[in-house]
Design an enzyme around this catalytic site. Sequence first.
Site, short mmCIF file in Angstrom:
data_model
loop_
_atom_site.label_atom_id
_atom_site.label_comp_id
_atom_site.label_asym_id
_atom_site.label_seq_id
_atom_site.Cartn_x
_atom_site.Cartn_y
_atom_site.Cartn_z
N PHE A 50 0.87 -1.18 0.00
CA PHE A 50 0.00 0.00 0.00
C PHE A 50 0.90 1.22 0.00
CE2 PHE A 50 -2.21 3.65 1.41
CZ PHE A 50 -3.43 3.56 0.77
N ASP A 95 9.69 2.57 1.13
CA ASP A 95 8.61 3.51 1.44
C ASP A 95 8.45 3.56 2.96
OD1 ASP A 95 6.32 4.91 1.86
OD2 ASP A 95 5.16 3.92 0.29
N LYS A 150 3.68 11.97 6.09
CA LYS A 150 2.93 11.88 7.36
C LYS A 150 3.57 12.69 8.50
CE LYS A 150 0.82 7.39 6.25
NZ LYS A 150 -0.61 7.52 6.18
C1 LIG Z 1 3.56 3.21 3.14
C2 LIG Z 1 2.69 4.30 2.62
N1 LIG Z 1 3.05 4.95 1.51
C3 LIG Z 1 2.31 5.95 0.98
C4 LIG Z 1 1.13 6.33 1.58
C5 LIG Z 1 0.31 7.42 0.97
O1 LIG Z 1 0.38 8.59 1.73
P1 LIG Z 1 -0.72 9.74 1.51
O2 LIG Z 1 -2.00 9.21 2.05
O3 LIG Z 1 -0.18 10.90 2.28
O4 LIG Z 1 -0.78 10.00 0.06
C6 LIG Z 1 0.72 5.69 2.75
C7 LIG Z 1 -0.54 6.07 3.41
O5 LIG Z 1 -1.05 5.42 4.29
C8 LIG Z 1 1.51 4.65 3.28
O6 LIG Z 1 1.15 3.98 4.37
#
Ligand SMILES: Cc1ncc(COP(=O)(O)O)c(C=O)c1O
Length: 408
Positions: free
Chosen positions: A152, A237, A266
């Site tokens: 995700f 990520d 975040k």
């Molecule tokens: C590992 C990871 N990458 C990317 C994202 C996407 O972030 P955003 O919701 O700020 O676009 C999330 C969101 O939960 C995430 O958990």
Amino acid sequence: MTQAEKIVQNPPQTAEDFIALEKQYGANNYKPLDVVVERAEGVWLYDVAGTRYLDCLSAYSAVNQGHCHPRILKTLTEQAQKVTLTSRAFRNDKLPLFYEKLSQLTGFDKVLPMNTGAEAVETAIKAVRKWGYTVKNVPANQAEIIVCTENFQGRTTTIVSFSTDETARGGFGPFTPGFVIAEYGNIDSIKNVITPNTVAIMLEPIQGEAGIKFPPKGHLKALRDLCDAENILLVLDEVQTGLGRTGKLFAFNHEDIQPDVVTIGKALSGGFYPVSAVLATKEVLGVFNPGEHGSTFGGNPLACAVAMTALDVLVDEKLIERSAELGAYFLAKLQTLTHPVIKEVRGLGLFLAIELHEKARPYCETLFREHHILVKETHENIIRIAPPLVISKDEIDQAFEAISTVFS
Ligand SMILES: Cc1ncc(COP(=O)(O)O)c(C=O)c1O
């Protein structure tokens, strides 16, 4: 009378009023708990009736520093009175300082600022593709990125193109090509799909939305060695796992490796403002030339000022160390639960999960309605527990008391 006139005459007051309005005008793309938050402080959320709830989700780890942290708030209000947005058409006096702070804290040569996590991931994808063409000499438009099952990484069309979750991608095609899926945590599965056109392996070091899923011990190290041997970039990520959540600055620090590219977001702003970034080597972020990538808001002075203070709070308040210590304390307590519905309790730092043999939502509802503890299910049968890192031992005891009552 129009609905707007009705609202002016009878402004919404109760949770039911707000929920009805939201249902009437909002798209139905979320299924929140029916708590209507009006204000927050530290680990506590207060609803429109003034009831207090213990936040054990932290806006999916965006509020590691605690809600409305006074130092970050001060920076936000002071900077907002000076200048908020210049766009990158002009320079501003905060962006260079933000670059320097982030680079010195994380050890990466270069930083590219964006806003949301998904944009950071999109940016990383563009960077590694261009690296593939300009450095690795992959034939034009043939670059492949290996991703993993149950990933995700955001909600854009390109990112859902490589999702394995039908809810996230079903109905949203046609999809972006150039992604190859291997099994998460399985080094052989990853090795099997490498081709001369593979430019990167991109994954979450611990899968958050999939339910706090860990790869086998040593997996990241094995990936690092594989990438070095094959001339492939390792992209991690850390949008959810980064900035102290797992008890280290980054989750990859638990394996003592250095990725080529990292995405963060975040908690980079402590929940005040969308701020994300790609951290990488000079070689990778050096591929961009003026005009090839950007964002109107990315790198704006308000975002940079907020992010710098959010990082200072993490360090000055020793929140990373706190996450390690209190996470171990909370995990040990949760591991004493023996209810037959519990399949597994796992976690690292304050990134914890209780996996059940049945649906988790009713347990989240009970914790919310009867105990005023806010947690959220992920993937149907997993309860994620990720409180702000400022949580105290007493507050953990309170949360545990409630959880153990629900599972007694
Ligand atoms: C590992 C990871 N990458 C990317 C994202 C996407 O972030 P955003 O919701 O700020 O676009 C999330 C969101 O939960 C995430 O958990």
